[in-house]
Design an enzyme around this catalytic site. Structure first.
Site, short mmCIF file in Angstrom:
data_model
loop_
_atom_site.label_atom_id
_atom_site.label_comp_id
_atom_site.label_asym_id
_atom_site.label_seq_id
_atom_site.Cartn_x
_atom_site.Cartn_y
_atom_site.Cartn_z
N ASP A 37 -18.41 35.06 17.46
CA ASP A 37 -17.15 34.39 17.74
C ASP A 37 -17.44 33.11 18.53
OD1 ASP A 37 -14.02 35.72 17.68
OD2 ASP A 37 -14.30 33.85 18.80
N ASP A 58 -20.22 29.03 16.25
CA ASP A 58 -19.12 28.22 15.72
C ASP A 58 -19.34 28.12 14.22
OD1 ASP A 58 -17.37 26.30 14.83
OD2 ASP A 58 -17.87 24.82 16.37
N VAL A 59 -18.50 28.79 13.45
CA VAL A 59 -18.72 28.87 12.00
C VAL A 59 -18.58 27.52 11.29
CG1 VAL A 59 -18.15 31.32 11.73
CG2 VAL A 59 -16.32 29.59 11.58
N ASN A 85 -14.87 36.06 8.27
CA ASN A 85 -13.45 36.27 8.55
C ASN A 85 -12.82 35.21 9.45
OD1 ASN A 85 -11.00 38.03 9.43
ND2 ASN A 85 -12.17 37.77 11.31
N SER A 139 -6.44 34.76 1.59
CA SER A 139 -5.10 35.12 2.05
C SER A 139 -4.18 35.24 0.82
CB SER A 139 -4.54 34.03 2.96
OG SER A 139 -3.15 34.22 3.17
N TYR A 153 -4.12 24.93 5.24
CA TYR A 153 -4.47 26.36 5.27
C TYR A 153 -4.46 26.93 3.85
CZ TYR A 153 -4.38 31.29 6.61
OH TYR A 153 -4.68 32.63 6.75
N LYS A 157 -7.74 28.38 1.73
CA LYS A 157 -7.90 29.75 1.27
C LYS A 157 -8.08 29.80 -0.25
CE LYS A 157 -7.72 31.73 5.28
NZ LYS A 157 -8.94 32.34 5.85
N VAL A 186 -0.04 39.71 8.83
CA VAL A 186 -0.44 40.78 9.74
C VAL A 186 0.37 40.66 11.03
CG1 VAL A 186 -2.37 41.76 11.04
CG2 VAL A 186 -2.76 40.81 8.75
N THR A 188 0.15 40.37 14.13
CA THR A 188 -0.65 40.04 15.32
C THR A 188 0.30 39.78 16.49
OG1 THR A 188 -0.62 37.73 14.64
CG2 THR A 188 -2.54 39.02 13.99
#
Ligand SMILES: NC(=O)c1ccc[n+]([C@@H]2O[C@H](COP(=O)([O-])OP(=O)(O)OC[C@H]3O[C@@H](n4cnc5c(N)ncnc54)[C@H](O)[C@@H]3O)[C@@H](O)[C@H]2O)c1
Length: 254
Positions: A37, A58-59, A85, A139, A153, A157, A186, A188
């Site tokens: 993460d 950091d992806v 993810n 997604s 976004y 995806k 989701v 969250t």
């Protein structure tokens, strides 16, 4: 169930939400979990909770991702599972008419280029092993249009979905399965807080969900564990939809 006994599993974005729920589920199924993460606090807390290892990553940074997968292979001897993810959905990503190039490029970088990096650096280890399972988080918005747009976004995806399909096909005969997960919305804490303040906003979305509710992170984690395990041995290059029926619906129950 101990379907992941001693498998070495890397989860990006393991500090929160779906990633955290999956870290718990993977550990419960016997995996050695590596929690990656960008947030050291969240990532370390997740790793401590599941008896796993935290790696700061950091992806969106190629070197950081290379170091993650090469480091895991060096320390643990293998990389069996990569759950790619980590992703963002910032408020400055909105209608195409108001979204700037900076937000567009940031979202594409964190959500799509990151998956390119993660696959690029996980696959060679899996090739050496002749086995591996990669799950990339797309997604339901990669499959459906929304009038409540987050244009970068959605495009990001869609990119994850197409890239996953191609990689799944390319590496299918090398024992590597690569699937895309398409979660529905989701529940969250952040989303629930937003909807509590704005019930109309929640209702506008819930009317499209046949089940009439959002997913719990644990329900998404259960799907990831299935894709990661040998129970999904004949699945690759697939889009695995876990959305309470959204993408199948025209008129939903009252
Ligand atoms: N929550 C939903 O309704 C939903 C629905 C469909 C798909 N998704 C996707 O599922 C994934 C997880 O979503 P979530 O709701 O659990 O998110 P979340 O915000 O709860 O958690 C994301 C985690 O990723 C980490 N992260 C962010 N940027 C990073 C980076 N550059 N490098 C490494 N880590 C980084 C964050 O620190 C955080 O711990 C995302 O890809 C998201 O787009 C979510």
């Amino acid at each position: 169930m101990q379907r992941l006994q001693d498998r070495v599993a890397v989860i990006t974005g393991a500090g929160s939400g779906i990633g955290l729920a999956t870290a718990r589920r993977f550990a419960a199924e016997g995996a050695r979990v590596v929690c990656a993460d960008v947030s050291p606090e969240a990532g370390k807390a997740a790793a401590d909770e599941v008896g796993g290892e935290f790696v700061a990553c950091d992806v969106s940074d190629e070197e950081s991702v290379r170091a993650l997968f090469d480091g895991v292979a060096e320390r643990h001897g293998r990389v069996d599972i990569a759950f790619n993810n980590a992703g963002i959905s910032p408020p400055d990503d909105d209608s195409i008419l108001v979204t700037g190039i900076e937000a567009w490029e940031r979202v594409l970088r964190v959500n799509t280029t990151s998956v390119f990096f993660c696959c690029k650096y996980a696959i060679p280890h899996m090739q050496r092993q002749g086995k591996g399972s990669i799950i990339n988080t797309a997604s339901f918005v990669a499959l459906l249009g929304a009038a409540t747009s987050q244009i970068a976004y959605t495009a990001s995806k869609g990119g994850v979905l197409a890239m996953t399909r191609e990689l799944g096909v390319q590496f299918a005969r090398e024992g590597i399965r690569i699937n895309a997960l398409c979660p529905g919305p989701v529940a969250t804490p952040l989303l629930m807080e937003l909807f509590a303040k704005d019930p109309e906003r929640a209702a506008r979305r819930l009317v499209h969900v046949p089940m009439g509710r959002f997913a719990e992170p644990e329900e998404i984690a259960a799907a990831v564990a299935f894709l990661a395990s040998d129970d999904a041995s004949f699945m690759t290059a697939a889009q695995f939809v876990v959305d309470g029926g959204i993408t199948g619906a025209y008129v939903t129950p009252l």
